[in-house]
Design an enzyme around this catalytic site. Structure first.
Site, short mmCIF file in Angstrom:
data_model
loop_
_atom_site.label_atom_id
_atom_site.label_comp_id
_atom_site.label_asym_id
_atom_site.label_seq_id
_atom_site.Cartn_x
_atom_site.Cartn_y
_atom_site.Cartn_z
N ASN A 75 35.03 39.57 6.93
CA ASN A 75 33.74 40.03 6.42
C ASN A 75 33.59 39.66 4.95
O ASN A 75 34.43 40.03 4.14
CB ASN A 75 33.64 41.56 6.61
CG ASN A 75 32.21 42.04 6.42
OD1 ASN A 75 31.58 41.77 5.39
ND2 ASN A 75 31.69 42.72 7.41
N GLU A 127 -8.40 -10.75 13.42
CA GLU A 127 -7.91 -9.83 12.38
C GLU A 127 -9.10 -9.18 11.68
O GLU A 127 -10.15 -9.81 11.50
CB GLU A 127 -7.07 -10.61 11.36
CG GLU A 127 -5.66 -10.90 11.85
CD GLU A 127 -4.92 -9.64 12.23
OE1 GLU A 127 -4.61 -8.85 11.33
OE2 GLU A 127 -4.67 -9.43 13.42
N ARG A 160 0.82 -1.23 0.00
CA ARG A 160 0.00 0.00 0.00
C ARG A 160 0.84 1.27 0.00
O ARG A 160 0.31 2.37 -0.17
CB ARG A 160 -0.97 -0.01 1.18
CG ARG A 160 -2.20 -0.87 0.88
CD ARG A 160 -3.11 -0.96 2.07
NE ARG A 160 -3.59 0.35 2.49
CZ ARG A 160 -4.01 0.63 3.73
NH1 ARG A 160 -3.99 -0.30 4.64
NH2 ARG A 160 -4.43 1.83 4.03
N ARG A 207 24.58 23.68 4.72
CA ARG A 207 24.68 22.30 4.23
C ARG A 207 25.72 21.53 5.04
O ARG A 207 26.45 22.10 5.85
CB ARG A 207 25.01 22.33 2.73
CG ARG A 207 23.81 22.83 1.89
CD ARG A 207 24.19 23.02 0.46
NE ARG A 207 24.82 21.83 -0.10
CZ ARG A 207 25.60 21.83 -1.18
NH1 ARG A 207 25.86 22.97 -1.82
NH2 ARG A 207 26.13 20.71 -1.61
N ASP A 267 7.08 -1.22 11.28
CA ASP A 267 6.15 -0.22 10.74
C ASP A 267 5.35 0.46 11.84
O ASP A 267 4.37 1.13 11.58
CB ASP A 267 5.23 -0.84 9.67
CG ASP A 267 4.10 -1.68 10.25
OD1 ASP A 267 4.12 -1.98 11.46
OD2 ASP A 267 3.19 -2.03 9.48
N LYS A 326 8.91 -0.88 2.79
CA LYS A 326 8.13 0.05 3.62
C LYS A 326 8.91 0.59 4.81
O LYS A 326 8.87 1.79 5.09
CB LYS A 326 6.87 -0.67 4.11
CG LYS A 326 6.09 0.09 5.15
CD LYS A 326 4.72 -0.47 5.40
CE LYS A 326 4.72 -1.73 6.23
NZ LYS A 326 3.35 -2.15 6.59
N TYR A 331 27.91 32.33 -1.63
CA TYR A 331 28.13 30.89 -1.55
C TYR A 331 29.51 30.65 -0.97
O TYR A 331 30.52 31.08 -1.54
CB TYR A 331 28.02 30.22 -2.93
CG TYR A 331 28.44 28.77 -2.85
CD1 TYR A 331 27.74 27.87 -2.06
CD2 TYR A 331 29.57 28.30 -3.53
CE1 TYR A 331 28.13 26.55 -1.94
CE2 TYR A 331 29.98 26.97 -3.42
CZ TYR A 331 29.25 26.11 -2.61
OH TYR A 331 29.65 24.80 -2.50
C1 UD1 Z 1 -0.81 -6.27 12.14
C2 UD1 Z 1 -1.59 -7.20 13.07
C3 UD1 Z 1 -2.91 -6.51 13.48
C4 UD1 Z 1 -2.60 -5.18 14.14
C5 UD1 Z 1 -1.71 -4.31 13.27
C6 UD1 Z 1 -1.21 -3.14 14.06
C7 UD1 Z 1 -1.04 -9.51 12.42
C8 UD1 Z 1 -1.50 -10.70 11.71
N1 UD1 Z 1 -1.86 -8.44 12.39
O1 UD1 Z 1 -1.58 -6.08 10.97
O2 UD1 Z 1 -3.65 -7.33 14.39
O3 UD1 Z 1 -3.82 -4.52 14.46
O4 UD1 Z 1 -0.54 -5.05 12.81
O5 UD1 Z 1 -0.47 -2.24 13.27
O6 UD1 Z 1 0.00 -9.53 13.03
N2 UD1 Z 1 5.94 -8.45 8.33
C9 UD1 Z 1 6.97 -9.31 8.04
N3 UD1 Z 1 6.72 -10.45 7.32
C10 UD1 Z 1 5.47 -10.76 6.88
C11 UD1 Z 1 4.41 -9.86 7.17
C12 UD1 Z 1 4.67 -8.73 7.89
O7 UD1 Z 1 8.12 -9.07 8.42
O8 UD1 Z 1 5.33 -11.81 6.25
C13 UD1 Z 1 6.21 -7.22 9.10
C14 UD1 Z 1 5.93 -5.93 8.33
O9 UD1 Z 1 7.13 -5.38 7.79
C15 UD1 Z 1 5.40 -5.01 9.42
C16 UD1 Z 1 4.82 -5.94 10.47
O10 UD1 Z 1 5.36 -7.22 10.21
O11 UD1 Z 1 6.45 -4.26 10.00
C17 UD1 Z 1 3.30 -5.99 10.45
O12 UD1 Z 1 2.83 -6.48 9.20
P1 UD1 Z 1 1.61 -5.84 8.43
O13 UD1 Z 1 1.39 -6.63 7.20
O14 UD1 Z 1 1.77 -4.38 8.32
O15 UD1 Z 1 0.40 -6.17 9.45
P2 UD1 Z 1 -1.00 -5.43 9.61
O16 UD1 Z 1 -1.89 -5.86 8.51
O17 UD1 Z 1 -0.78 -4.00 9.78
CA CA Z 2 1.08 -2.71 9.70
#
Ligand code: UD1
Ligand code: CA
Length: 447
Positions: free
Chosen positions: A360, A155, A18, A316, A104, A25, A349
């Site tokens: 100066n 979920e 997304r 910079r 995330d 991400k 610059y």
């Molecule tokens: C997840 C939770 C949900 C919660 C939400 C909160 C699960 C099944 N669901 O959903 O209950 O409300 O977070 O933000 O846990 N990731 C991996 N490998 C994978 C899938 C995901 O490393 O195969 C990592 C992603 O990078 C991310 C985190 O796990 O940092 C969560 O995954 P994401 O797919 O964002 O879960 P949500 O659908 O947000």
């Molecule tokens: Ca998430």
């Protein structure tokens, strides 16, 4: 309660589709740093014994961002439970509390992580983080028993209307007893709406075994999960608010704080004023009694005590504005030191240079540091006076106390205390303009 050793698994793989991005991400940034780095940095405050970061195939940059933590690969993004399983070997034999963090979800504070681990050390097999979001959202819903303990997580995609109406949402982050974690994960299936192995299923599995579960609640803004660019902007706003509070606490005055952009590492002394619409990218240090006026842009720069910057200045990387020095409007400084009291007040610059104390730099001065191939340095001695619209063709030096006449192009070194003027001698023809006007007037009346 005796605290046991702490380990953490940071989940940073997964699709994140997304975001509509070619980059993973968790490498998207808030306040000048990737989300995964925010999580790892907060975690470092708890001094965990082991940290494992789970990255996807080809996510070398994620592994790099995770250093010095060990990175392991989740070969396919089959869900959050599957991701934690990738850390099995790295956590072999570990018997303390294991924090499972999402890269995330970058705003979780160390106190909250600690509270989850404490719940596990206090006897829970699984402690999860909950929140009660105000508006509509698609977080997983936490099913609580009469005692307020988590029974299961539904979920969003799998939940029925009754479950969707539950007030407590799963923030994703958990602590799990290291002695139970992998046995629970091994039993998670993927028979659900997304066909994924959900970490959230371990709550019901633990309860089925008669194990204790616990809930730690935080405010929604702390637990914000980033799945889209809009959520990234929301997380940024929360982080900016925190950083501004930190700046106020350090002794900074900001008349329009909501217009100032800060980085995770912006450092301020006392009695600093920051004017509206100023941007601090990473690596900026501002000492005491500094006045940063409106519309400045700073990155990788130091501003020493009592200096003045802006309005409309750009510092910079490598800019070092000395004590009491001044950098005024439309002045750009890069990889250059201005010693105490040096001034460049307008339109200049200054790159790859050293400017001595109290020198100066006149309006329109340019250090010509680049010849199309390499960068060269300009050395300006203490107390030198560089006249307006001077081009300093590097490598070149102007000695201490020397004066460069306005409009000069200086390509050879200037001795201390000398005067250099490099421009065509001024010529003047008396009455020439008046004669021209007369001629023109005659021509147009004759037409
Ligand atoms: C997840 C939770 C949900 C919660 C939400 C909160 C699960 C099944 N669901 O959903 O209950 O409300 O977070 O933000 O846990 N990731 C991996 N490998 C994978 C899938 C995901 O490393 O195969 C990592 C992603 O990078 C991310 C985190 O796990 O940092 C969560 O995954 P994401 O797919 O964002 O879960 P949500 O659908 O947000
Ligand atoms: Ca998430």
């Amino acid at each position: 309660m005796a605290r046991r050793a702490l380990a953490a698994v940071v989940l940073a793989a997964g699709k994140g589709e997304r975001m509509r991005s070619s980059k993973p991400k968790v490498l998207h940034e808030i306040a000048g740093r990737t989300m995964v780095a925010h999580v790892l940095d907060t975690l470092a405050g708890l001094a965990p014994e082991r940290v494992v970061c789970v990255a996807g195939p080809g996510m070398e940059q994620v592994a790099e961002a995770a250093l010095p933590a060990e990175a392991v690969e989740q070969p396919e993004p089959l869900g959050t439970a599957h991701a934690v399983l990738a850390a099995r070997e790295a956590l072999a034999g570990f018997e303390g509390a294991v924090l499972v963090l999402f890269a995330d979800t970058p705003l979780i504070r160390a106190e909250t992580m600690r509270a989850l681990a404490d719940a596990v050390d206090g006897g829970a097999a699984v402690a999860l983080l909950g929140m009660r979001p105000a508006g509509a959202n698609e977080y997983g819903r936490v099913v609580l028993d009469r005692a307020g303990r988590p029974e299961a997580i539904a979920e969003w995609r799998d939940a029925g209307p009754e479950e969707r109406a539950l007030p407590v949402c799963n923030a994703g982050v958990m602590a799990v007893d290291g002695r139970r974690l992998f046995a629970l994960l091994d039993r998670v299936g993927n028979d659900n709406a997304r066909g994924e192995y959900y970490l959230t299923d371990i709550v019901a599995l633990a309860r089925a075994d008669g194990l204790e579960t616990a809930l730690v609640e935080v405010r929604e803004e702390e637990a914000l999960g980033v799945n889209s660019r809009a959520e990234l902007a929301r997380a940024e706003a929360v982080m900016q608010r925190r950083l501004r509070e930190r700046a106020f606490d350090a002794g900074v005055t900001m008349p329009m704080p909501e217009t100032v952009y800060l980085s995770y590492d912006t450092r301020f002394g006392r009695d600093v004023t920051v004017g509206p619409s100023t941007v601090f990218l990473p690596g900026v240090t501002v000492e005491d009694n500094v006045d940063i006026r409106a519309f400045c842009h700073l990155e990788g720069a130091a501003v020493r005590s009592g200096a003045r910057v802006g309005p409309y200045a750009r510092l910079r990387p490598g800019a070092d504005v000395g004590p009491g020095a001044g950098v005024g409007n439309f002045v750009e400084v890069k990889n250059a030191v201005l010693e105490a009291g040096a001034k460049a007040n307008h339109l200049a610059y200054i790159g790859d240079a050293h400017v001595g104390a109290d020198a100066n730099i006149g309006a329109g001065t340019i250090t010509c540091n680049y010849d199309g191939f390499r960068k060269h340095r300009t050395e300006i001695g203490a107390g030198a006076f560089i006249g307006s619209n001077t081009a300093l063709v590097a490598p070149v030096s102007v000695g201490a106390g020397a004066v460069v006449g306005a409009g000069s192009t200086v390509s050879r070194n200037v001795e201390a205390d000398a005067l250099v003027v490099e421009r065509a001698r001024q010529t003047e023809r008396k009455g020439w303009a008046a004669r021209l006007r007369m001629r023109r007037n005659r021509q147009s009346s004759g037409e």
